[in-house]
Design an enzyme around this catalytic site. Structure first.
Site, short mmCIF file in Angstrom:
data_model
loop_
_atom_site.label_atom_id
_atom_site.label_comp_id
_atom_site.label_asym_id
_atom_site.label_seq_id
_atom_site.Cartn_x
_atom_site.Cartn_y
_atom_site.Cartn_z
CG HIS A 189 -7.52 8.47 7.90
ND1 HIS A 189 -6.27 8.06 7.56
CD2 HIS A 189 -8.22 7.35 8.21
CE1 HIS A 189 -6.20 6.74 7.67
NE2 HIS A 189 -7.37 6.28 8.07
CG ASP A 230 -6.81 3.17 2.48
OD1 ASP A 230 -7.15 2.57 3.53
OD2 ASP A 230 -5.90 4.01 2.46
CE LYS A 272 -0.47 -0.22 5.05
NZ LYS A 272 -1.36 -0.51 6.18
CG HIS A 273 -1.60 3.64 1.32
ND1 HIS A 273 -0.49 3.89 2.11
CD2 HIS A 273 -2.57 3.21 2.17
CE1 HIS A 273 -0.77 3.64 3.38
NE2 HIS A 273 -2.02 3.22 3.45
#
Length: 411
Positions: A260, A336, A247-248
């Site tokens: 986020h 994600d 990731k990512h």
């Protein structure tokens, strides 16, 4: 997955010995359902048409059945065909469960038959006393049990089995072979508790400050160092029987914020190809150490000039086309977190985002939310019925998921 403030910060602890008698990821319940692992380590399981099993008492000292030789692992086509359309769609969901509430987690699996569960938060009850074996007994198809256990700020079993250093610290203080051994040991600890997938290693290339969104979660700001150490960690945990996820994609290490908290933008695609994308090219390319089923890839919620156009990368077909086409990757691709990151939730409900992600090319949609699964499954059924998700694409995705669980072979 990106850092979650409510579940990532940990205090360093000394390593705690493994619980004696726990069998590494292959405990078999009285209904014959085994915890999924890697393709060479899992016996074919019950057909999807069987009714859901009820919880069974399982001895921690149960002896795992021997795995069949590789040429006896069934082809995924037959296993996919044996599932109902709704069960195939359910395989494409990895949902959050409360690790402090084993009964509720098992009920989520029984009622929805999802393909995977994600253990977030700081609870550990689900990781003790064979509770994950009991959860597996609720599934007609073994469930992928996932955590994000990177080390440093992002780890999940440090309360139980000791703390790991961050990726950056590993690269600065350990040899590649030492990191491979650390990955193998951690993978063994995870699998002994019933965890079969780890959303690690992070292959983001970053020179950010240690406590920034990626920061010390990155091995280095040198793509070659990232490639060597990420390969070592991924190979180590694979040797232990844990499936890793890089990731990512296409690279969060030089993005301008934290997905986020909202939408974030990476450097243009041309720069990513020269730097951030190099670990993917080297690890997953024709001669890549992880090309042959060694790991999956997580796609981030990133806006990339020259690649995305108005939507985060996890919802953008061109991102998946880049990974599948130019980089030739045919393994598992997971999003994600679609349920708790404002880069997505600021614009879409969870069912909407899930449909868009699977339309775009994701095999599996991740949500850390502990929330009812039925509304998302209903939305996926409508999308499959009206052609927004094609039957052929859906079946190919389910086959990749089953392959990543070690339940069948892609051919």
């Amino acid at each position: 997955m990106g850092p979650m403030p409510t579940r990532q910060q940990r205090r360093p602890r000394s390593v705690v010995p493994l619980l004696a008698g726990l069998v590494a990821g292959a405990l078999v319940s009285s209904v014959g359902v085994a915890i999924g692992a890697v393709p060479t380590a899992v016996r074919p399981t019950a057909a999807a048409s069987q009714p859901a099993a009820q919880p069974a008492a399982v001895s921690p000292a149960a002896t795992p059945e021997p795995a069949p030789p590789g040429d006896r692992v069934p082809a995924c086509t037959a296993k996919v065909a044996a599932m109902t359309p709704r069960d195939r769609l359910a395989q494409r969901l990895m949902v959050g469960v409360d690790a402090a509430n084993p009964r509720a987690a098992a009920e989520t699996v029984r009622s929805s038959q999802v393909g995977g569960v994600f253990l977030g938060g700081n609870g550990t009850a689900l990781l003790r006393n064979s509770q994950l074996t009991r959860l597996q007994a609720m599934a007609r198809v073994p469930v992928a049990v996932a955590v994000d256990d990177e080390g440093g700020r992002v780890q999940r079993i440090d309360d139980l089995d000791g703390s790991l250093p961050s990726a950056r610290t590993m690269a600065r203080t350990m040899t590649v072979e030492q990191v491979r051994e650390a990955g193998r040991k951690r993978g063994s600890q995870l699998l002994a508790r019933g965890v079969t997938w780890n959303f690690a290693p992070t292959v983001d290339v970053s020179d950010q400050a240690a406590n920034s969104v990626i920061g010390d979660r990155s091995f280095s700001d040198d793509p070659d160092v990232v490639t060597r150490y990420a390969a070592a960690w991924a190979q180590g945990q694979r040797e232990a029987g844990v499936f890793g996820v890089l990731k990512h994609f296409p690279g969060h290490g030089h993005a301008d914020g934290d997905s986020h908290r909202g939408r974030v933008t990476t450097p243009p695609l041309a720069r990513l190809k020269a730097d951030d994308l190099r670990p993917y090219a080297d690890l997953l390319g024709p001669a890549g150490a992880l090309r042959a089923g060694g790991a999956g890839v997580m796609v981030g919620h990133l806006d990339t000039p020259g690649l995305t156009d108005g939507l985060p990368g996890s919802l953008t077909p061109a991102v998946y086309q880049l990974l599948r086409g130019e980089y030739g990757f045919d393994g598992l691709v997971v999003t994600d977190d679609l349920g708790a990151m404002k880069a997505i939730t600021g614009q879409f409900t969870l069912p909407q985002a899930t449909v868009r992600a699977l339309q775009a090319g994701a095999d599996m949609a991740l949500s850390s939310n502990v929330t009812p699964v039925a509304p998302t499954l209903d939305a996926l059924e409508r999308a499959l019925a009206d052609g927004r998700i094609s039957t052929a694409d859906n079946d190919r995705a389910v086959a990749r998921i089953l392959t990543a669980k070690g339940l069948c072979s892609p051919a």
